[in-house]
Design a protein around this motif. Sequence first.
Motif, short mmCIF file in Angstrom:
data_model
loop_
_atom_site.label_atom_id
_atom_site.label_comp_id
_atom_site.label_asym_id
_atom_site.label_seq_id
_atom_site.Cartn_x
_atom_site.Cartn_y
_atom_site.Cartn_z
N LEU A 1 0.81 -1.21 0.00
CA LEU A 1 0.00 0.00 0.00
C LEU A 1 0.85 1.26 0.00
O LEU A 1 0.53 2.25 -0.64
N CYS A 2 1.95 1.22 0.73
CA CYS A 2 2.75 2.43 0.89
C CYS A 2 3.61 2.74 -0.33
O CYS A 2 4.32 3.74 -0.33
N GLN A 3 3.55 1.89 -1.35
CA GLN A 3 4.36 2.20 -2.53
C GLN A 3 3.92 3.48 -3.24
O GLN A 3 4.69 4.06 -3.99
N SER B 1 11.54 -0.03 5.63
CA SER B 1 10.52 0.82 6.21
C SER B 1 10.11 1.88 5.20
O SER B 1 10.96 2.43 4.51
N CYS B 2 8.81 2.12 5.11
CA CYS B 2 8.35 3.18 4.21
C CYS B 2 8.58 4.53 4.86
O CYS B 2 9.12 5.44 4.26
N GLY B 3 8.18 4.64 6.09
CA GLY B 3 8.28 5.92 6.79
C GLY B 3 7.13 6.09 7.77
O GLY B 3 7.19 6.94 8.65
N CYS B 4 6.07 5.27 7.65
CA CYS B 4 4.94 5.50 8.55
C CYS B 4 4.93 4.54 9.73
O CYS B 4 3.89 4.24 10.27
N PHE B 5 6.10 4.08 10.13
CA PHE B 5 6.22 3.18 11.28
C PHE B 5 5.73 3.84 12.56
O PHE B 5 5.90 5.04 12.76
NI NI Z 1 3.90 3.36 4.98
#
Ligand code: NI
Length: 708
Positions: A487-489, A573-577
């Motif tokens: 989803l975070c792509q 990690s995408c960034g929304c951890f």
């Molecule tokens: Ni994310």
Amino acid sequence: MLINRIFSGNDAVYGLTEKAVNDAVQQHGADKAVGFPHTAYCLPCYYAVTGVKIKTLGELQAALGVVKSLMTREHALDDALMSGVATALCAEFIEALKYLDGAEPYQEPCYGHLADSIIRELGVPLVTGDIPGVAVILGSAPTAQEGVDLIKSYQAQGILVTLVGGIIDQAQELGLKMGYNLRIVPLGKDVTSVIHVVSVALRAALIFGNVTPGDAASLLTYTKDRVPAFVNAFKPVDDVVLAAGAGAIKLGFPVISNEDENIVEVPGALIACPNVADFNKVSLEARGIKIKITKVDIPVAFASAFEGEIIRRKDMRVEFDGSRVDCVELVQTKEMNEVEDHKITVVGPEVDSFELGSKHSLAYVVEVAGKKMQPDFEPVIERKFHNYINCIEGVYHTGQRDMFRIRISNDAFAAGFRAKHFGEVLYTQVKNEFEAVVDKCQVTVYTDPDECTRMRHEVAIPTFDKRDARLETLTDESVDVYYSCILCQAFSPSHVCVVTPERLGLCGAVSWLDAKATNELDPNGPCQIITKERPIDVNLGSYEDVDEAVKKYSQGALEHVTLYSIMQDPMTSCGCFECICGIEPFSNGVVIANREYAGMTPLGMTFSEMASMTGGGVQTPGFMGHGKHFISSKKFMKAEGGIERIVWMPKELKETVAERLNKTAKELYGIDNFTDMIGDETVATDPEVLVAFLTEHNHPALSMDPMM
Ligand code: NI
Ligand code: SF4
Ligand code: NI
């Protein structure tokens, strides 16, 4: 003409900036520290564009030369747009000077600079389309009413609205409720404060997009393709505003204005729109933003922008409080012939007969039937109730299951909102979002206290117990497949989460059951099945199947990912951890910080600084983003020895996870009250004091092998 005006606006801003910076250097000296609070990116816009971190006034002064070099004066559109970028950087310099000496230059309702943590929070809702866009409204509307109507029109669509200049006074004049939780963020009254939203867009590129600071071309591609922002500028648009607008256009954000004098339209970028009432439609079209419309038949508004709305005691008509009386929310799977679609029943008195400000029982049971429905999806649907009910304007929901609290405001009640409307909301949303598995749905709303007690104790609690027992037995070993989530792509193009029963997505929002349901609801969607038939190393959690999947779903960016190691091929990690854990070499342990924690950690870094080393979909051994829930998992860095390695957490996080973490420590190592051995900010924020504390408490990590 247009180009000349941009140049002249840029020159004016540059002149002011140069003077302000020189004065500041004269007054405070070149070594004086400069920067914004709660960010790891110093002056984020300048850093993103040039790759250079400005930390002192002297460096700021030197940077003026770089800005000047962007201000070419060839008479071409691109020169003008680059001058727009230069104008934006100047604005950032001016704003940074406001924060000298830890000053707090912005007062309610204005926000000014926005923290890194807010950007991470925005990740998931932007990805899911829950926040479909970001509006930047600048200047004063022709009338306060037109301005507020425009803001509200975006708010009703879930769009995040930022305000700059006179519009803020207009909104206040008409008593509009504002705040980040309502998705209306007044930035500041000076035009330079617009930089604070630009800063969000550029940091998103660094945080989620793995854009290398200084790679201006990738930066601009990222903002153009992935940040759905646009600008609404009210007339009069002077040269300075026009120059700032040119910067926005360069980032890919169209500017829509009712200015009719001295403006030449630039197709798709600078758009004239004489009627403010048309701004919304024209803006969304220009930015290509599509709004999911859910028409719910209730007398108040229903929009994700109301999710964060809080109803205070003095504003409430009634309250339903599961901690005091019997309340419960429940989904039950039924046979097709047991459910009458869209039947909504209220059992008990309506809200009208309740005294003002009183507390009551409430239960709502959503019965669903469908050929593809599975009991495993019940908790997935049920967990969305919080979100659905919160989207009702004037209604507030916290908690879940039999521990929720709901308030209905006086305003919502006056508008005609009643208990039966909970049924309407739940019906519509469940049918909308789960149509692939739910063919029929009916809702019963109980306000009769005896019925609530019966539903809670005789029906719901046994169901919850059964589900919890099922979750207990759901281990990584007990299932046949894992799931990917991409989803975070949308923001983090090479990031892939591998979701297993014992390791939920790092955002904390996607459990294995969620991923399974998502896969069922949308077989070609973000969650795909990953088999686990070819293990390479069970302790590391490495599988050929997993490697193949991450390679495929990351378009080749990742080759190997382990599920249980923070050192060897850790998950990206995408960034929304929700949290980050990083190794702490003096104690052989790891430190965990959560997004809400703004203070220092024993690593000598804040959460923001740790996060800046962790996001962007790249592997960073020694650092790992994860969900809160993962902290008490038996699989938490199992390859390095597991939760025994945890030596420090912020106090609040420790308290949140204590019960489950202590249980796991007891089961795995026979340790009682493990959290008592873990340091927090009240004990230590530097490694030496921490090690002394750990030694005193005989923390197991001290005697473990070093991790590196
Ligand atoms: Ni994310
Ligand atoms: Fe993003 Fe991972 Fe959460 Fe999916 S599970 S939404 S990819 S953080
Ligand atoms: Ni009871």
